[in-house]
Design a protein around this motif. Structure first.
Motif: not given
Ligand SMILES: O=P(O)(O)OC[C@@H](O)[C@H]1O[C@@H](OP(=O)(O)O)[C@@H](O)[C@@H](O)[C@@H]1O
Ligand SMILES: Nc1ncnc2c1ncn2[C@@H]1O[C@H](COP(=O)(O)OP(=O)(O)O)[C@@H](O)[C@H]1O
Length: 479
Positions: A267, A155, A105, A153, A19, A264
């Protein structure tokens, strides 16, 4: 609720990200196009995605091995440097894939306002060589772990093969697997202990609403049926709902005092839950801790870690007692804990007795009592009270010994003592939701039944195991 034992080693497997925050200020619109002009101020890199889970777990005192894919690029080096700021994270098993960029990101911020987010990522599954390297890393990392976390996520890291390898290795080692899911169905997570969807992930997997607590519990139950484990729904401003196999439900309202940035928070919650689990805490206590940690995280700007000191301060401020499960408490302390449980939506069950020489009949009764609600409190007659009821020579074990044995049972959450002949005063003070006695009583014979029913509670009579009694044991011991 604060982990008493030391946290054990944790493995986090998943989509590691960088990030990047570019911050500055905007005071004019560009003359070239109708866009804001950001005067560059600062730039910082923080661990994101699965790396954010690892950083949070390390900040709460766990040793964490992180498994995932990064590129062979500058961002991977920046991520390593950012993670090195968190002592306790092992990075040897991060696989470097020259064929993909490190997922990054980039948020462009004017003060606290996000103007644009720029993503650099490849979401394709890794090729055969990288997949083999990942599976090897998973097997090595899970060895010696106390909890395995899958941070998905979508990916590409958590392919079917990697999930299966992680769950099989964890099962072989007898350790729980906790999954933060992104899949549209949770079938691939079969064998995991707990899956923690947020609201949209739950809706995507079940097609069910979660607006009310009851709906959330029903949707969680449907999600559980897809993989066979427990489900913790994180419900943003509504807090969390835990659905456990067997139907026990716990709703915990959100505790946040200020909300700046919810990114986050899931997380942080996952990390806190895993750390508490690794310290041997019961799942319900882990959920309270996760919720408290998430409340701190949403008060911070950007992806952030919550330290053990911050979490302890937040718990203290909220008056959350550090009560170990099965503790013997004074009545007023028990009343305070009851109030907390109620605030969290738990139904409290109460039962009472002498429980002098604990036998399987007692255990069956207590387990049945626990199934009547979310928390079980056992009121024990004091030694004087037992003596009055049963005569000289009883109890065989004093109240401290009886409370210690009682508190060690997995199904018992709290123990209290009462000195009168009946627990009526205690029932009037604590106001349990369910009053349980053995089915050798009729409802109209249960002391406190009318009191409990008058305020909307209920009485449950549970079947007894035939042929077991303390008096019979005493007689047998006397020969
Ligand atoms: O899924 P995408 O949008 O492509 O990527 C993840 C991001 O939206 C962000 O999602 C957040 O989690 P939360 O989604 O808030 O739990 C965190 O993990 C961040 O570090 C991360 O950059
Ligand atoms: N707007 C909010 N107000 C209060 N607490 C929040 C808010 N958003 C999130 N939280 C806390 O963070 C937890 C995780 O957030 P949630 O949005 O459900 O998950 P995720 O970050 O995975 O999408 C919630 O269960 C809650 O405890």
């Amino acid at each position: 609720m604060v982990p008493e034992g030391a946290p054990g080693p944790i493995v986090v497997i998943g989509d590691v990200m960088v990030d990047r925050y570019i911050t500055g200020s905007v005071s004019r619109i560009s003359p070239e196009a109708p866009v804001p002009v950001l005067v560059h101020g600062d730039e910082r890199i923080v661990p994101g995605g699965a790396a954010n889970v690892a950083a949070n777990a390390a900040a709460l005192g766990a040793r964490v091995t992180l498994v995932g894919l990064v590129g062979r690029d500058r961002e991977a080096d920046l991520l390593n440097a950012a993670l090195a700021a968190h002592p306790g994270i092992v990075l040897d098993l991060l696989v470097r894939d020259p064929g993909r960029p490190t997922i990054t990101k980039t948020r462009v911020m004017s003060g606290r306002q996000q103007i644009v987010r720029i993503d650099a990522e490849t979401v394709a599954p890794p090729g055969p060589q990288m997949l083999e390297a990942l599976i090897g890393a998973v097997a090595e990392a899970v060895r010696g772990a106390r909890v395995v976390v899958l941070s998905d996520y979508a990916k590409g890291v958590l392919s079917d093969n990697v999930i299966a390898a992680a769950i099989a290795a964890a099962q072989a080692a007898g350790v729980p697997v906790v999954v933060d899911p992104k899949r549209r169905t949770f079938e691939a997570y079969r064998g995991a202990s707990l899956v923690t969807p947020n609201r949209s992930e739950l809706a995507a997997a079940t097609g069910l609403p979660d607006t009310t607590d009851a709906e959330a519990a029903r949707a969680a139950e449907a999600a559980s049926a897809q993989f066979g484990g427990d489900v913790l729904v994180t419900r943003a401003e509504k807090g969390m709902t835990l659905w456990r196999r067997g139907g026990r439900v716990l709703h915990v309202p959100a505790k946040a005092r200020e909300v700046f940035d919810v990114s986050g928070a899931g997380d942080t919650a996952l990390a806190a839950l895993a750390v508490a689990l690794s310290a041997g805490q019961p799942l319900e206590a882990c959920v309270h801790l996760a919720n408290a940690a998430a409340a701190v995280a949403v008060g911070k700007l950007g992806t952030a870690v919550v330290t053990r000191a911050e979490l302890l301060a937040a718990l203290e401020e909220a008056g959350t007692p550090g009560i170990p499960p099965g503790a013997l408490l004074e009545t007023d302390e028990a009343a305070r804990v009851f109030a907390e449980w109620r605030a969290a939506g738990a139904r409290v069950v109460f039962t009472n007795g002498c429980f002098d020489l604990m036998h399987p009949g007692h255990v069956a009764l207590l387990e049945a009592a626990a199934r009547e609600g979310d928390r079980l409190v056992v009121a024990l007659n004091t030694d004087a009270s037992v003596k009055r009821l049963k005569g000289e020579g009883r109890p065989v074990q004093d109240e401290a010994a009886r409370a210690r044995v009682m508190g060690a049972l997995r199904c018992v959450d709290l123990v209290v003592l009462f000195d009168e002949d009946t627990p009526l005063r205690l029932i009037e003070t604590l106001k349990p939701d369910v009053l349980v006695k053995g089915a050798d009583y009729r409802e109209d014979q249960v002391v406190g039944a009318d009191v409990v029913k008058a305020y909307g509670g209920r009485v449950a009579l549970v079947p007894l195991v035939a042929g077991r009694s303390t008096s019979a044991l005493v007689a047998k011991a006397k020969g």
